[in-house]
Design a protein around this motif. Structure first.
Motif, short mmCIF file in Angstrom:
data_model
loop_
_atom_site.label_atom_id
_atom_site.label_comp_id
_atom_site.label_asym_id
_atom_site.label_seq_id
_atom_site.Cartn_x
_atom_site.Cartn_y
_atom_site.Cartn_z
N THR A 10 4.86 26.09 -41.93
CA THR A 10 5.40 25.03 -41.05
C THR A 10 6.51 26.54 -39.79
O THR A 10 6.05 26.29 -39.28
CB THR A 10 5.95 24.14 -41.18
OG1 THR A 10 4.58 22.75 -41.48
CG2 THR A 10 6.05 23.67 -39.29
N GLN A 39 4.85 29.89 -38.26
CA GLN A 39 3.63 29.40 -37.56
C GLN A 39 4.70 29.24 -36.07
O GLN A 39 4.06 29.41 -35.12
CB GLN A 39 2.71 27.69 -37.31
CG GLN A 39 1.40 28.21 -38.30
CD GLN A 39 0.74 26.31 -38.45
OE1 GLN A 39 1.24 25.88 -38.81
NE2 GLN A 39 -0.20 27.29 -38.58
N GLY A 79 1.76 30.22 -33.44
CA GLY A 79 0.32 30.13 -34.17
C GLY A 79 -0.51 30.82 -34.27
O GLY A 79 -1.52 30.68 -34.01
N THR A 130 -2.24 31.80 -39.40
CA THR A 130 -3.00 30.62 -40.19
C THR A 130 -2.80 30.75 -41.58
O THR A 130 -3.04 31.41 -41.72
CB THR A 130 -4.54 29.98 -39.45
OG1 THR A 130 -5.52 31.74 -40.09
CG2 THR A 130 -3.84 30.47 -37.90
#
Length: 628
Positions: A469, A472, A477, A480
């Protein structure tokens, strides 16, 4: 106990010499005792055995020969008695006497005489050995039966005197000689004459003449196997004949000399007579056969008939008693000298084999066996000390190595996390900071909670999710991470894994795989079972720049001092690999498969061990307690 026993050992050269002189030599004691007792036992056993064997052998040989003679002589005696009874019957039978001695019509008596004589003759067991059975008055009265009549010339008044001993008559001419039949048409046949005189009134005389084949004797000897065992002799009125397969062979008149005082031979029957054979070292045993003056004899080696020895029972009793006394004395002495020390040493070795290394001063005797005992005690103490030191060193080494590997993770991880938060705070001024801070707090809580080294796989996935998390937000982002396949959902609860195993692998995939290619990337995670052995395989696959085979091998090898900050050892795959091996064994850990420009797959091999299992490997339990 060990220190006290060491103090007993001589320290200086003089003390060593004094100790060696005062110590008894077990080897010398054993040799002396063995030689002395062996000599005594040999003397006793040899003397008694020689006396007993000599006497028993002499008696066995003599009595065995005598018994075989008795059996054979019994058979011959029955045959001789039957032939003699036939001759005597002829002299007493009225029909035969009337035919031979009185002037009756010959034709009227002939049929009755022939039938009477023939019936008597054929009923005899020994008829086949009677070559001629003749009843005659020497002139006009003649009756002949027998087995050889068809092979000889016709018997007449003119040639009947040619038969040896016929005209002389009388009992004294029976069983006295071995002669050849003079009336045979061809060949020679031996026989023994048996004669009787039939006396009548007015001086009339008749004779009974039986020629007995010598096969009567040889057949009996052959059936009893005596012909194969020794030399046999037939003795008649002091004259001897050698019994052969082919017949009887006459010996010189002085060939036999009767031995006086033969009682020392312990004969079975007082009637047995002993002769000595001239020009020979042999004795001859003879046993009487029926008529007076007939003997069956066989040889006995003279060397088996030595001087008389003490009686066997007395000798055996003294021999057994002497050997038992000496044996008990020797057993008692050797028990104190050898048996007890050997047993004590064996007991100590047994205790050592069971893991008890406590020294035993009781086995340190003042001889060579004591040297062995002292050596065993020293060895016990040395082995015990060495094992304790080795175990302590191993525990210390494992504890330090694990703590070092564990402590390498936390500072590095916190540094990267805080650095990511700093970047996010610079670029974004609000939304992501709260989520990153929450994820960081969970990570810090996971780091600081408890002392458990092994956690269920689902807890490790939760920790990895918090870490990703944060990453990211750092990369906006563009990266993945997906769990693409789990073969069995129960593995997430049942399978155990060392804490912070997957996070360093994902971190290496991001920093050294995806980030260098300068574009978006993905990480896929799968959980499968090895079909061969049931091990759990966790595969982390990225689509980064990959690495060469040399780089992959180097990533799992221990770094040197100059490689501590190397690119592919940022957090340390080697760190994770070694922690897995410390926890589960050398067959577990990491493996890397990578293709440059395409990506890398790192596979974690774990044992399929239920979280409910209480007992973990001893090394893991020890290290777990140490890490707390």
């Amino acid at each position: 106990m060990y220190i006290n026993s060491v103090c007993l050992y001589p320290q200086t050269e003089k003390e060593v010499l004094r100790f060696m002189r005062s110590r008894k030599s077990l080897q010398l004691e054993v040799i002396v005792l063995t030689m002395v007792f062996a000599l005594l036992i040999a003397i006793v056993v040899s003397a008694s055995s020689l006396a007993a064997a000599g006497k028993e052998s002499r008696r066995a040989v003599v009595q065995g020969a005598e018994y075989s003679l008795q059996v054979a002589a019994g058979d011959l005696s029955r045959s001789v008695s039957e032939i003699d009874s036939l001759a005597d019957w002829c002299t007493a039978n009225a029909t035969l006497r009337n035919y031979m001695l009185y002037n009756y019509n010959v034709r009227d008596l002939l049929i009755g005489v022939y039938n009477t004589a023939s019936n008597k003759y054929t009923s005899m067991r020994t008829a086949r050995y009677m070559q001629r059975f003749i009843i005659t008055n020497g002139s006009d009265r003649l009756l002949q039966l027998g087995t050889i009549t068809s092979q000889s010339r016709a018997l007449t008044a003119e040639n009947i005197p040619q038969l040896p001993y016929l005209s002389e008559g009388g009992r004294h001419n029976s069983w006295c000689d071995v002669v050849n039949d003079p009336l045979l048409l061809y060949g020679t046949v031996q026989y023994i004459p048996v004669t009787r005189t039939i006396d009548g009134p007015n001086g009339q005389t008749g004779w009974v003449y039986i020629s007995v084949s010598t096969s009567l004797i040889t057949d009996v000897m052959r059936s009893s196997s005596l012909l194969e065992e020794s030399d046999l002799f037939w003795i008649m009125n002091g004259r001897a004949w050698h019994i052969l397969d082919s017949g009887l062979e006459a010996l010189p008149d002085d060939a036999l000399t009767q031995v006086q005082g033969s009682s020392s031979l312990e004969l079975l029957d007082a009637r047995t007579t002993v002769w000595e054979l001239a020009d020979s070292d042999q004795l001859i045993l003879g046993y009487p056969v029926g008529s007076s003056g007939l003997y069956l004899a066989r040889t006995v080696p003279l060397d088996d008939l030595q001087h008389t020895l003490p009686s066997l029972p007395t000798t055996m009793i003294f021999s057994i008693f002497g050997i038992l006394v000496l044996g008990m004395l020797l057993a008692y002495l050797l028990r104190g000298v050898i048996a007890k020390p050997v047993q004590a040493i064996q007991d100590q070795l047994e205790r050592i084999s069971e893991g008890d290394f406590t020294p035993n001063p009781a086995i340190e005797w003042n001889n060579e066996m004591g040297d062995i005992g002292r050596g065993i005690n020293r060895l016990s103490v040395s082995v015990s000390a060495l094992m304790e030191k080795r175990l302590e060193d191993e525990r210390t080494k494992r504890d330090l190595e694990y703590r070092m590997l564990q402590n390498q993770i936390n500072p590095h991880f916190l540094y990267n996390t805080l650095n990511s938060i700093k970047w996010m705070a610079t670029i974004q001024h609000a939304p992501g900071i709260a989520e990153m801070t929450t994820a960081l707090s969970r990570l810090l809580k996971s780091v600081s909670k408890g002392n458990e080294r092994l956690v269920p796989l689902q807890d490790e996935f939760a920790l990895l999710n918090d870490y990703f998390t944060i990453q990211q937000y750092r990369y906006g982002g563009t990266i993945t991470m997906d769990v693409t396949y789990i073969e069995d959902e129960r593995l997430c609860q049942d399978c155990l894994i060392p804490r912070f195993t997957l996070q360093p692998l994902v971190e290496n995939a991001i920093f050294h795989g995806i980030e260098p290619k300068g574009c978006a990337g993905s990480i896929a995670l799968t959980v499968t079972l090895d079909g061969e052995n049931g091990d759990v395989l966790i595969a982390l696959t990225d689509d980064g720049v990959g690495m060469t085979a040399e780089q992959a091998a180097k990533a799992l090898s221990e770094p040197g001092p100059e490689e501590t900050a190397a690119k592919y050892r940022h957090v340390g795959m080697w760190n994770v690999h070694k922690r897995l091996q410390y926890s589960f064994g050398e067959e577990y850990g990491l493996s890397i498969r990578s293709v440059p420009g395409q990506g890398t797959t790192v596979t974690v091999r774990l044992p399929r061990r239920s979280a409910a299992e209480k007992e973990l490997p001893k090394e893991a339990d020890h290290d777990t307690s140490a890490s707390g």
